[in-house]
Enzyme design. Structure first.
Site, PDB file in Angstrom:
ATOM      1  N   ARG A 179       0.819  -1.237   0.000  1.00 53.27           N
ATOM      2  CA  ARG A 179       0.000   0.000   0.000  1.00 53.27           C
ATOM      3  C   ARG A 179       0.849   1.282   0.000  1.00 53.27           C
ATOM      4  NH1 ARG A 179      -3.402  -3.108   3.331  1.00 53.27           N
ATOM      5  NH2 ARG A 179      -5.189  -3.801   2.099  1.00 53.27           N
ATOM      6  N   LYS A 223       3.320  11.709 -11.046  1.00 48.34           N
ATOM      7  CA  LYS A 223       2.437  10.856 -11.862  1.00 48.34           C
ATOM      8  C   LYS A 223       3.178   9.564 -12.163  1.00 48.34           C
ATOM      9  CE  LYS A 223      -0.509  14.146 -14.304  1.00 48.34           C
ATOM     10  NZ  LYS A 223      -0.920  14.632 -15.639  1.00 48.34           N
ATOM     11  N   GLU A 252      10.206  19.263 -24.360  1.00 39.97           N
ATOM     12  CA  GLU A 252       9.558  19.533 -23.072  1.00 39.97           C
ATOM     13  C   GLU A 252      10.232  20.721 -22.377  1.00 39.97           C
ATOM     14  OE1 GLU A 252       6.816  17.973 -22.287  1.00 39.97           O
ATOM     15  OE2 GLU A 252       6.876  16.038 -23.320  1.00 39.97           O
ATOM     16  N   LYS A 274       8.157  23.157 -13.414  1.00 41.59           N
ATOM     17  CA  LYS A 274       7.207  22.073 -13.142  1.00 41.59           C
ATOM     18  C   LYS A 274       6.893  22.020 -11.648  1.00 41.59           C
ATOM     19  CE  LYS A 274       5.584  17.530 -14.160  1.00 41.59           C
ATOM     20  NZ  LYS A 274       5.668  16.293 -14.903  1.00 41.59           N
ATOM     21  N   GLU A 334      -3.921  18.149 -10.906  1.00 40.28           N
ATOM     22  CA  GLU A 334      -4.379  18.627 -12.212  1.00 40.28           C
ATOM     23  C   GLU A 334      -5.841  19.055 -12.226  1.00 40.28           C
ATOM     24  OE1 GLU A 334      -2.407  16.695 -15.493  1.00 40.28           O
ATOM     25  OE2 GLU A 334      -4.115  17.098 -16.801  1.00 40.28           O
ATOM     26  N   ARG A 345      -2.047  22.778 -13.722  1.00 37.49           N
ATOM     27  CA  ARG A 345      -1.192  21.669 -14.170  1.00 37.49           C
ATOM     28  C   ARG A 345      -1.541  21.253 -15.595  1.00 37.49           C
ATOM     29  NH1 ARG A 345       1.184  16.466 -10.750  1.00 37.49           N
ATOM     30  NH2 ARG A 345       2.368  15.637 -12.492  1.00 37.49           N
ATOM     31  N   ASN A 381       0.107  20.331 -20.562  1.00 40.96           N
ATOM     32  CA  ASN A 381      -0.317  19.548 -21.728  1.00 40.96           C
ATOM     33  C   ASN A 381      -0.236  20.351 -23.024  1.00 40.96           C
ATOM     34  OD1 ASN A 381      -0.901  17.335 -20.092  1.00 40.96           O
ATOM     35  ND2 ASN A 381      -2.926  18.156 -19.603  1.00 40.96           N
ATOM     36  N   HIS A 388       0.061  18.594 -26.290  1.00 40.55           N
ATOM     37  CA  HIS A 388      -0.182  17.173 -26.059  1.00 40.55           C
ATOM     38  C   HIS A 388      -1.480  16.667 -26.699  1.00 40.55           C
ATOM     39  CE1 HIS A 388       3.227  17.598 -23.462  1.00 40.55           C
ATOM     40  NE2 HIS A 388       3.170  16.354 -23.047  1.00 40.55           N
ATOM     41  N   HIS A 414      -0.687  13.810 -28.934  1.00 43.43           N
ATOM     42  CA  HIS A 414      -1.177  12.479 -28.580  1.00 43.43           C
ATOM     43  C   HIS A 414      -1.870  11.823 -29.771  1.00 43.43           C
ATOM     44  CE1 HIS A 414      -3.776   9.478 -26.597  1.00 43.43           C
ATOM     45  NE2 HIS A 414      -2.772   9.395 -25.752  1.00 43.43           N
ATOM     46  N   HIS A 457       7.533  10.636 -28.316  1.00 43.58           N
ATOM     47  CA  HIS A 457       6.610  11.519 -27.613  1.00 43.58           C
ATOM     48  C   HIS A 457       7.019  13.003 -27.731  1.00 43.58           C
ATOM     49  CE1 HIS A 457       3.871  12.897 -24.501  1.00 43.58           C
ATOM     50  NE2 HIS A 457       4.885  13.415 -23.838  1.00 43.58           N
TER      51      HIS A 457
HETATM   52  P1  NAD Z   1      12.454   5.705 -22.103  1.00 43.72           P
HETATM   53  O1  NAD Z   1      12.458   5.519 -20.655  1.00 43.72           O
HETATM   54  O2  NAD Z   1      11.926   4.594 -22.931  1.00 43.72           O
HETATM   55  O3  NAD Z   1      13.943   6.035 -22.578  1.00 43.72           O
HETATM   56  C1  NAD Z   1      14.229   6.135 -23.947  1.00 43.72           C
HETATM   57  C2  NAD Z   1      15.323   5.144 -24.369  1.00 43.72           C
HETATM   58  O4  NAD Z   1      16.580   5.620 -23.909  1.00 43.72           O
HETATM   59  C3  NAD Z   1      15.162   3.752 -23.767  1.00 43.72           C
HETATM   60  O5  NAD Z   1      15.579   2.815 -24.708  1.00 43.72           O
HETATM   61  C4  NAD Z   1      16.139   3.771 -22.596  1.00 43.72           C
HETATM   62  O6  NAD Z   1      16.602   2.490 -22.280  1.00 43.72           O
HETATM   63  C5  NAD Z   1      17.242   4.629 -23.129  1.00 43.72           C
HETATM   64  N1  NAD Z   1      18.034   5.368 -22.158  1.00 43.72           N
HETATM   65  C6  NAD Z   1      17.595   5.971 -21.034  1.00 43.72           C
HETATM   66  N2  NAD Z   1      18.582   6.683 -20.469  1.00 43.72           N
HETATM   67  C7  NAD Z   1      19.663   6.500 -21.252  1.00 43.72           C
HETATM   68  C8  NAD Z   1      20.996   6.991 -21.198  1.00 43.72           C
HETATM   69  N3  NAD Z   1      21.370   7.862 -20.268  1.00 43.72           N
HETATM   70  N4  NAD Z   1      21.859   6.586 -22.160  1.00 43.72           N
HETATM   71  C9  NAD Z   1      21.446   5.752 -23.149  1.00 43.72           C
HETATM   72  N5  NAD Z   1      20.201   5.283 -23.268  1.00 43.72           N
HETATM   73  C10 NAD Z   1      19.332   5.648 -22.320  1.00 43.72           C
HETATM   74  O7  NAD Z   1      11.666   6.991 -22.569  1.00 43.72           O
HETATM   75  P2  NAD Z   1      11.570   8.495 -21.997  1.00 43.72           P
HETATM   76  O8  NAD Z   1      11.479   9.338 -23.204  1.00 43.72           O
HETATM   77  O9  NAD Z   1      12.592   8.777 -20.980  1.00 43.72           O
HETATM   78  O10 NAD Z   1      10.166   8.487 -21.249  1.00 43.72           O
HETATM   79  C11 NAD Z   1       8.973   8.219 -21.949  1.00 43.72           C
HETATM   80  C12 NAD Z   1       7.945   7.751 -20.942  1.00 43.72           C
HETATM   81  O11 NAD Z   1       7.747   8.763 -19.978  1.00 43.72           O
HETATM   82  C13 NAD Z   1       6.597   7.465 -21.567  1.00 43.72           C
HETATM   83  O12 NAD Z   1       6.145   6.204 -21.120  1.00 43.72           O
HETATM   84  C14 NAD Z   1       5.702   8.568 -21.046  1.00 43.72           C
HETATM   85  O13 NAD Z   1       4.370   8.164 -20.879  1.00 43.72           O
HETATM   86  C15 NAD Z   1       6.353   8.869 -19.731  1.00 43.72           C
HETATM   87  N6  NAD Z   1       6.081  10.215 -19.202  1.00 43.72           N
HETATM   88  C16 NAD Z   1       5.647  10.305 -17.933  1.00 43.72           C
HETATM   89  C17 NAD Z   1       5.405  11.550 -17.382  1.00 43.72           C
HETATM   90  C18 NAD Z   1       4.979  11.663 -15.942  1.00 43.72           C
HETATM   91  O14 NAD Z   1       4.641  12.756 -15.498  1.00 43.72           O
HETATM   92  N7  NAD Z   1       5.016  10.591 -15.191  1.00 43.72           N
HETATM   93  C19 NAD Z   1       5.600  12.716 -18.145  1.00 43.72           C
HETATM   94  C20 NAD Z   1       6.052  12.585 -19.450  1.00 43.72           C
HETATM   95  C21 NAD Z   1       6.292  11.314 -19.975  1.00 43.72           C
END
Ligand code: NAD
Length: 370
Positions: free
Chosen positions: A123, A145, A187, A229, A239, A243, A247, A250, A254, A268
């Site tokens: 939990r 999030k 971003e 942020k 949100e 917040r 978006n 987005h 999206h 993304h």
């Molecule tokens: P990711 O985590 O898939 O990373 C992208 C790629 O880079 C992966 O293959 C990873 O293994 C690789 N990688 C990571 N760090 C590295 C490094 N230092 N050197 C070499 N390779 C590396 O993708 P992302 O773009 O970091 O995140 C996308 C995700 O984030 C999505 O699932 C999205 O929904 C989520 N997201 C969440 C929030 C939130 O508020 N929680 C906000 C925006 C996006």
């Protein structure tokens, strides 16, 4: 040099540390949060060979290294129920107590699924984010999030669960493929476009340095982004108001991602870049924003190397009706109405629900032409 950004959320407040080489001191920082208990490290198969040794060494120096790290497959597909089940098994299999802490070392995928696992294990247990992508450093690791994707769509199962600490080591970005650096940069630019016009002007001068790996420029960009942020999340954690400004880009983005199957065809951040340009263009069409501001947004994103139009993505047969269909299914739709984040000017975004559908369609038709 280390910058500290405080996310002020009463008892859930925490610090974001930003600096070059912070992995070396992560152990001591984490020990302070866990009360000297060893955390469980979760990472992915791409990040592990590059950055896990430095973290493990740092945990050892702090006297809190224990257990094998959990290494997930890299990539968005990992954010699903099956991998969550495996992750929960691996965590609970260690016989953890409520005092346990998870450490998410990786991009947004590792951060989102690990944060979600932390929120439901016993939990709710603590977790620390060590984001290693630019997107994760400026966005996903901050704000609490967490979640996974389901058959029905992205991030549809999740929770709000704030980390205890975020350690953004900008040196980890040196191994990140350039395409992902650029995607994260979208971003960064977003914060300028939403509410920081002076920061946007700084990016116009220094964005290339951020993208090309200049350490001081990266630290500044990450710190300002995290502060932006943190300010927004601090005022509206769940949100219900401001917040939603995060978006920007987005709603269109999206839809573009959905149309390309959330695949490597369009990352993304790339979708957000195109979406932000479309949001500014829509604002101009609606007579809300000067065309010169929209032109600046587009010019800068294009100058650093980001796509600014669906036509910039090769090999995709875009369809206006399909895109509108995806927009209508976005989880931010309320009472059947799409909320758009629009702009009155560069750095002055706001939300609007009653947008004329014909204007949106006309914009899409023109955007697909490039
Ligand atoms: P990711 O985590 O898939 O990373 C992208 C790629 O880079 C992966 O293959 C990873 O293994 C690789 N990688 C990571 N760090 C590295 C490094 N230092 N050197 C070499 N390779 C590396 O993708 P992302 O773009 O970091 O995140 C996308 C995700 O984030 C999505 O699932 C999205 O929904 C989520 N997201 C969440 C929030 C939130 O508020 N929680 C906000 C925006 C996006």
């Amino acid at each position: 040099m280390t910058d500290t950004v405080r996310v002020a959320l009463g008892p859930r407040s925490y610090d974001i540390l930003v600096g070059d080489g912070l992995l070396a001191e992560a152990g001591a920082r984490i020990a302070a949060v866990t009360g000297g208990r060893a955390p469980i490290v979760v990472t992915d198969s791409e990040v592990a060979p590059r950055h896990l040794p430095a973290l493990t060494a740092s945990l050892e120096r702090a006297g809190i290294a224990a257990g094998e790290p959990i290494i997930l497959p890299a990539g968005e597909k990992t954010k699903d129920f099956a991998h969550l089940a495996d992750l929960m098994d691996a965590i609970l299999g260690r016989g953890i107590e409520r005092s346990a802490t998870l450490v998410a070392l990786g991009g947004g995928v590792v951060g989102d699924i690990t944060g979600f696992a932390a929120s439901i294990a016993l939990r709710g247990i603590d977790f620390v984010q060590i984001p290693t992508t630019l997107l994760a450093q400026v966005d996903s690791s901050v704000g609490g999030k967490t979640g996974i994707n389901t058959r029905q769509g992205k991030n549809l199962v999740g929770s709000f669960h704030q980390p205890k600490l975020v350690i953004a080591d900008t040196a980890t970005l040196n191994t990140l493929p350039q395409r992902h650096v650029l995607a994260g940069y979208a971003e960064v630019a977003k914060y300028g476009l939403i509410r920081l016009p002076a920061f946007f002007a700084w990016l116009e001068e220094n964005g290339a340095k951020v993208v090309d790996g200049d350490s001081a420029a990266r630290r500044h960009a990450v710190t300002v982004s995290c502060q932006a942020k943190a300010d927004i999340v601090g005022a509206d954690e769940r949100e219900s108001g401001d917040r939603a400004l995060l978006n920007l880009g987005h709603t269109f983005g999206h839809a573009l991602e959905a149309a390309t199957g959330f695949s490597d065809t369009l990352l993304h951040g790339e979708a957000v870049s195109i979406g932000m340009v479309m949001a500014f263009d829509l604002s101009v069409r609606l007579g809300l924003c000067p065309a010169t501001d929209a032109a600046r947004a587009r010019a800068h994103l294009h100058a650093v190397g980001l796509p600014v139009s669906p036509a910039d993505i090769p090999g995709v047969a875009w369809d206006v009706d399909e895109l509108i269909g995806h927009m209508a299914k976005d989880k931010k739709v309320k009472d059947g109405r799409i909320t758009f984040v629009l702009a009155r000017a560069l750095g002055d975004a706001f939300t609007l629900r009653n947008v004329d559908g014909d204007q949106v369609r006309a914009l899409l038709v023109d955007s697909l032409k490039g």
